[in-house]
Design a protein around this motif. Structure first.
Motif, PDB file in Angstrom:
ATOM      1  N   CYS A  54       0.805  -1.217   0.000  1.00 58.39           N
ATOM      2  CA  CYS A  54       0.000   0.000   0.000  1.00 58.39           C
ATOM      3  C   CYS A  54       0.840   1.270   0.000  1.00 58.39           C
ATOM      4  O   CYS A  54       0.292   2.375   0.114  1.00 58.39           O
ATOM      5  N   HIS A  59       4.236   1.175  -4.510  1.00 56.27           N
ATOM      6  CA  HIS A  59       3.045   0.330  -4.565  1.00 56.27           C
ATOM      7  C   HIS A  59       3.229  -0.854  -5.510  1.00 56.27           C
ATOM      8  O   HIS A  59       4.016  -0.805  -6.451  1.00 56.27           O
ATOM      9  N   LYS A  64      -4.422  -1.039  -5.429  1.00 58.55           N
ATOM     10  CA  LYS A  64      -4.719   0.221  -4.753  1.00 58.55           C
ATOM     11  C   LYS A  64      -5.342  -0.090  -3.398  1.00 58.55           C
ATOM     12  O   LYS A  64      -6.127  -1.034  -3.257  1.00 58.55           O
ATOM     13  N   SER A  74      -8.614  -2.390  -4.688  1.00 57.00           N
ATOM     14  CA  SER A  74      -8.661  -2.520  -6.143  1.00 57.00           C
ATOM     15  C   SER A  74      -7.547  -3.415  -6.664  1.00 57.00           C
ATOM     16  O   SER A  74      -6.393  -3.301  -6.227  1.00 57.00           O
TER      17      SER A  74
END
Length: 325
Positions: A54, A59, A64, A74
């Motif tokens: 995260c 990332h 997401k 997501s």
């Protein structure tokens, strides 16, 4: 002394980073297991156990997280030919998932796993342009928050699941380019929110249920199927339907008796068995194709469509076709 101090700083920084990691530990473990089920593709090379799934700068590809809870919300994986596997059932173990997009993954195969029924927070579900097959599961009707469903360009077969009518928030239903058979369920007359309904390029058949006349579609595409009968309930001057495509079916009705929605900018009813005169307002439709039917009568004067829009009808006449005698 300096060496000991430096080692202590390094140790403390590792401890601090471990405590500051945003990624939920259980969800991180699930993602790593999903990567393994996907056969560790290079597409997911950023999914590493020693990084934060995260982290805003580091990332993981396609992942997401929620800014506040840091739960994974997501998964978006697309445009990769090397991702070759079935849909990992473990995706169902991400209970806060709101968006799942698996797009243009031609070597993704197999059915939609039953475990995905646990994703009751889904808002957007896209499994499109893959080789996923099997029937469209009825459990999709449990996703009460679902706004957009795209299962187009796959190898789904069987009938349309009636349970989709339970999804009152749906605004987009894209099921085209599959191998679906049978009729449209009567329950689809329960859709709200001016949905876009795309069922084209399947093997669907039967008559359009009268209940669909109760739905004010934003657009509807039933083309390239085996529908028959009278679909005139889809029309109406007070509807907000901007695009209607009924082409390449076996529809047979008097189109001169329908009232076109005032905002319709695209109408394709070509390659059917439609008869009668042209409906009022046809000249105002921007993209028009009524060719290969049995229409008669005079094309409205001042009409600006070309000959392809009207070609191969029984007795239509007037510009751009030969003049009426």
């Amino acid at each position: 002394m300096i060496t000991i101090l430096f080692s202590l700083i390094i140790l403390l920084s590792h401890v601090a980073s471990s405590h500051s990691e945003r990624c939920n530990p259980q969800e991180k473990l699930t993602l790593l297991q999903i990567k393994k089920e996907f056969n560790n593709p290079t597409l997911l090379s950023s999914w590493k156990p020693n990084t934060d799934c995260c982290h805003p700068k580091l990332h993981w590809h396609g992942i997401k997280c929620d800014h506040n809870s840091h739960h994974v919300k997501s998964i978006h994986l697309s445009y990769n030919k090397k991702l070759a596997s079935k849909i990992p059932p473990l995706i169902g173990n991400l209970p806060y998932l709101e968006t799942l997009v698996l797009f243009h993954l031609p070597n993704l195969i197999g059915p939609i796993p039953q475990t995905l029924s646990k994703l009751t927070n889904l808002t957007y579900l896209t499994i499109s342009s893959t080789n996923v097959s099997g029937s469209i599961p009825n459990f999709l009707g449990q996703f009460k928050s679902l706004v957009n469903l795209d299962l187009s360009f796959n190898n789904f077969y069987g009938s349309l699941p009636p349970s989709l009518s339970h999804l009152l928030n749906l605004t987009g239903i894209f099921l085209g380019y599959n191998n679906l058979i049978g009729p449209i369920p009567d329950s689809y007359g329960s859709f709200k929110n001016h949905p876009n309904l795309y069922l084209s390029h399947n093997k669907l058949s039967g008559v359009v249920p009268i209940s669909l006349g109760m739905v004010d579609f934003s657009s509807i595409d039933l083309s390239h199927n085996r529908f028959e009968g009278d679909p005139s309930m889809l029309f109406g001057s007070n509807k907000v339907t901007a695009a209607i495509d009924l082409s390449w079916n076996l529809f047979s009705f008097d189109i001169g008796k329908v009232e076109l929605p005032k905002i319709t900018s695209m109408l394709d009813v070509s390659h059917n068995e439609i008869y009668g005169k042209l409906p009022l307002g046809i000249e105002n439709v921007m993209l028009l194709n009524v060719s290969y039917n049995s229409l008669c009568g005079e094309i409205p004067k001042g009409d600006k469509h070309n000959v392809d829009s009207y070609f191969h009808n029984k007795c239509l006449c007037g510009s751009p076709l030969p003049s009426c005698k």
